[in-house]
Design a protein around this motif. Structure first.
Motif, PDB file in Angstrom:
ATOM      1  N   THR A  75       0.842  -1.200   0.000  1.00  0.00           N
ATOM      2  CA  THR A  75       0.000   0.000   0.000  1.00  0.00           C
ATOM      3  C   THR A  75       0.874   1.245   0.000  1.00  0.00           C
ATOM      4  O   THR A  75       0.644   2.173  -0.784  1.00  0.00           O
ATOM      5  CB  THR A  75      -0.948   0.005   1.221  1.00  0.00           C
ATOM      6  OG1 THR A  75      -1.759  -1.178   1.188  1.00  0.00           O
ATOM      7  CG2 THR A  75      -1.839   1.235   1.222  1.00  0.00           C
ATOM      8  N   VAL A 133       1.122   4.069  -2.981  1.00  0.00           N
ATOM      9  CA  VAL A 133       0.899   5.490  -2.676  1.00  0.00           C
ATOM     10  C   VAL A 133       2.118   6.304  -3.102  1.00  0.00           C
ATOM     11  O   VAL A 133       1.981   7.358  -3.728  1.00  0.00           O
ATOM     12  CB  VAL A 133       0.566   5.693  -1.187  1.00  0.00           C
ATOM     13  CG1 VAL A 133       0.665   7.161  -0.788  1.00  0.00           C
ATOM     14  CG2 VAL A 133      -0.825   5.152  -0.875  1.00  0.00           C
ATOM     15  N   GLN A 138      -9.895   1.626 -12.050  1.00  0.00           N
ATOM     16  CA  GLN A 138     -11.204   2.053 -11.540  1.00  0.00           C
ATOM     17  C   GLN A 138     -11.859   0.952 -10.729  1.00  0.00           C
ATOM     18  O   GLN A 138     -12.452   1.204  -9.686  1.00  0.00           O
ATOM     19  CB  GLN A 138     -12.124   2.476 -12.682  1.00  0.00           C
ATOM     20  CG  GLN A 138     -11.755   3.803 -13.284  1.00  0.00           C
ATOM     21  CD  GLN A 138     -12.696   4.184 -14.415  1.00  0.00           C
ATOM     22  OE1 GLN A 138     -13.349   3.335 -15.013  1.00  0.00           O
ATOM     23  NE2 GLN A 138     -12.756   5.474 -14.712  1.00  0.00           N
ATOM     24  N   TYR A 152     -10.229   0.663  -7.288  1.00  0.00           N
ATOM     25  CA  TYR A 152     -10.164   1.885  -6.483  1.00  0.00           C
ATOM     26  C   TYR A 152     -10.843   1.758  -5.113  1.00  0.00           C
ATOM     27  O   TYR A 152     -10.250   2.149  -4.102  1.00  0.00           O
ATOM     28  CB  TYR A 152     -10.728   3.079  -7.252  1.00  0.00           C
ATOM     29  CG  TYR A 152     -10.703   4.339  -6.426  1.00  0.00           C
ATOM     30  CD1 TYR A 152      -9.511   5.021  -6.214  1.00  0.00           C
ATOM     31  CD2 TYR A 152     -11.858   4.818  -5.823  1.00  0.00           C
ATOM     32  CE1 TYR A 152      -9.469   6.153  -5.420  1.00  0.00           C
ATOM     33  CE2 TYR A 152     -11.829   5.946  -5.036  1.00  0.00           C
ATOM     34  CZ  TYR A 152     -10.636   6.619  -4.838  1.00  0.00           C
ATOM     35  OH  TYR A 152     -10.599   7.724  -4.053  1.00  0.00           O
ATOM     36  N   PRO A 153     -12.077   1.215  -5.017  1.00  0.00           N
ATOM     37  CA  PRO A 153     -12.700   1.133  -3.684  1.00  0.00           C
ATOM     38  C   PRO A 153     -11.859   0.338  -2.678  1.00  0.00           C
ATOM     39  O   PRO A 153     -11.701   0.736  -1.527  1.00  0.00           O
ATOM     40  CB  PRO A 153     -14.044   0.451  -3.947  1.00  0.00           C
ATOM     41  CG  PRO A 153     -14.333   0.757  -5.385  1.00  0.00           C
ATOM     42  CD  PRO A 153     -12.985   0.773  -6.067  1.00  0.00           C
ATOM     43  N   ALA A 194      -8.554  -0.214  -2.896  1.00  0.00           N
ATOM     44  CA  ALA A 194      -7.309   0.517  -2.666  1.00  0.00           C
ATOM     45  C   ALA A 194      -7.536   1.682  -1.692  1.00  0.00           C
ATOM     46  O   ALA A 194      -6.712   1.930  -0.810  1.00  0.00           O
ATOM     47  CB  ALA A 194      -6.742   1.032  -3.990  1.00  0.00           C
ATOM     48  N   LYS A 195      -8.645   2.359  -1.853  1.00  0.00           N
ATOM     49  CA  LYS A 195      -8.964   3.475  -0.957  1.00  0.00           C
ATOM     50  C   LYS A 195      -9.130   2.971   0.476  1.00  0.00           C
ATOM     51  O   LYS A 195      -8.576   3.548   1.415  1.00  0.00           O
ATOM     52  CB  LYS A 195     -10.243   4.175  -1.430  1.00  0.00           C
ATOM     53  CG  LYS A 195     -10.659   5.325  -0.545  1.00  0.00           C
ATOM     54  CD  LYS A 195     -11.930   5.976  -1.057  1.00  0.00           C
ATOM     55  CE  LYS A 195     -12.402   7.070  -0.127  1.00  0.00           C
ATOM     56  NZ  LYS A 195     -13.651   7.670  -0.602  1.00  0.00           N
ATOM     57  N   ARG A 196      -9.870   1.882   0.645  1.00  0.00           N
ATOM     58  CA  ARG A 196     -10.075   1.315   1.984  1.00  0.00           C
ATOM     59  C   ARG A 196      -8.738   0.902   2.613  1.00  0.00           C
ATOM     60  O   ARG A 196      -8.473   1.179   3.774  1.00  0.00           O
ATOM     61  CB  ARG A 196     -11.044   0.136   1.899  1.00  0.00           C
ATOM     62  CG  ARG A 196     -11.481  -0.370   3.265  1.00  0.00           C
ATOM     63  CD  ARG A 196     -12.585  -1.421   3.187  1.00  0.00           C
ATOM     64  NE  ARG A 196     -12.137  -2.648   2.538  1.00  0.00           N
ATOM     65  CZ  ARG A 196     -12.578  -3.086   1.359  1.00  0.00           C
ATOM     66  NH1 ARG A 196     -13.483  -2.402   0.695  1.00  0.00           N
ATOM     67  NH2 ARG A 196     -12.114  -4.203   0.851  1.00  0.00           N
ATOM     68  N   ALA A 236      -5.742   2.097   1.907  1.00  0.00           N
ATOM     69  CA  ALA A 236      -4.957   3.299   2.209  1.00  0.00           C
ATOM     70  C   ALA A 236      -5.449   3.949   3.490  1.00  0.00           C
ATOM     71  O   ALA A 236      -4.648   4.387   4.324  1.00  0.00           O
ATOM     72  CB  ALA A 236      -5.011   4.279   1.046  1.00  0.00           C
ATOM     73  N   ILE A 237      -6.761   4.007   3.684  1.00  0.00           N
ATOM     74  CA  ILE A 237      -7.306   4.600   4.911  1.00  0.00           C
ATOM     75  C   ILE A 237      -6.913   3.753   6.122  1.00  0.00           C
ATOM     76  O   ILE A 237      -6.514   4.288   7.158  1.00  0.00           O
ATOM     77  CB  ILE A 237      -8.830   4.773   4.806  1.00  0.00           C
ATOM     78  CG1 ILE A 237      -9.154   5.899   3.812  1.00  0.00           C
ATOM     79  CG2 ILE A 237      -9.452   5.070   6.171  1.00  0.00           C
ATOM     80  CD1 ILE A 237     -10.621   6.019   3.456  1.00  0.00           C
ATOM     81  N   TYR A 293      -4.893  10.016   4.464  1.00  0.00           N
ATOM     82  CA  TYR A 293      -5.419   9.644   3.149  1.00  0.00           C
ATOM     83  C   TYR A 293      -5.873  10.885   2.392  1.00  0.00           C
ATOM     84  O   TYR A 293      -5.634  11.010   1.193  1.00  0.00           O
ATOM     85  CB  TYR A 293      -6.568   8.632   3.271  1.00  0.00           C
ATOM     86  CG  TYR A 293      -7.221   8.364   1.938  1.00  0.00           C
ATOM     87  CD1 TYR A 293      -6.608   7.527   1.023  1.00  0.00           C
ATOM     88  CD2 TYR A 293      -8.408   8.986   1.590  1.00  0.00           C
ATOM     89  CE1 TYR A 293      -7.174   7.300  -0.223  1.00  0.00           C
ATOM     90  CE2 TYR A 293      -8.979   8.766   0.351  1.00  0.00           C
ATOM     91  CZ  TYR A 293      -8.357   7.919  -0.547  1.00  0.00           C
ATOM     92  OH  TYR A 293      -8.924   7.715  -1.779  1.00  0.00           O
ATOM     93  N   SER A 342      -4.440  11.926  -1.192  1.00  0.00           N
ATOM     94  CA  SER A 342      -5.332  12.103  -2.349  1.00  0.00           C
ATOM     95  C   SER A 342      -5.124  13.462  -2.997  1.00  0.00           C
ATOM     96  O   SER A 342      -5.061  13.569  -4.220  1.00  0.00           O
ATOM     97  CB  SER A 342      -6.797  11.959  -1.921  1.00  0.00           C
ATOM     98  OG  SER A 342      -7.053  10.657  -1.486  1.00  0.00           O
TER      99      SER A 342
END
Length: 154
Positions: free
Chosen positions: A10, A14, A117, A120-121, A123-125, A127-128, A136, A140
């Motif tokens: 991760t 980033v 795409q 993304y959901p 990856a976002k989770r 990263a958070i 995060y 972003s």
């Protein structure tokens, strides 16, 4: 894949997206096992920065652009792998093989499928979970500031 390896991947992703190639090469590549910890990366950094930027980041989600860009720099990439003690950790090889296979299946059903795409959901989770919501948000914003209008609009 261990929690430590997931967190390291991760962080590496980033750093790649933020354009922090120095940290990606000097720290993440070693921590993930791509390079031995004692490797001097001074000469390697500028070459890998170019390869990563032109081969992956600038192409964005467009699969055809990524293929074309990677083929254009394949000789440089081969030289880097020949000159430096790179190794691909087994977990990374399995993950990338699996993603490549899934992307190929998805593209068969939908030629406009975009793995970036679609992932993304998740990856976002991740990263958070790894960095916290506050960090995060900063990450972003930094990533968005580095994108060109073409990259932002597809």
């Amino acid at each position: 894949v261990s929690e430590d390896a997931r967190n390291s991947m991760t962080r590496a992703i980033v750093n790649l997206l933020q354009g922090d190639y120095d940290t990606l090469i000097a720290h993440d590549a070693k921590h993930l096992g791509f390079l031995p910890h004692d490797t001097d990366v001074t000469e390697l950094k500028p070459v890998l920065k170019t390869i990563l930027k032109e081969g992956l980041v600038e192409a964005g989600s467009n699969l055809h652009d990524r293929k074309r860009n990677l083929m254009a720099i394949s000789n440089e990439l081969n030289e880097v792998f020949f000159r430096y003690p790179f190794s691909v950790p087994p977990f990374f090889a399995l993950v990338t093989r699996g993603l490549g296979l899934l992307e190929g299946i998805a593209l068969t059903g939908d030629p406009s499928f975009d793995i970036f795409q679609a992932s993304y959901p998740y990856a976002k989770r991740r990263a958070i979970e790894t960095f916290s919501v506050k960090d995060y948000g900063k990450i972003s914003r930094n990533i968005l500031l580095r994108r060109t209008p073409t990259q932002l609009n597809g």
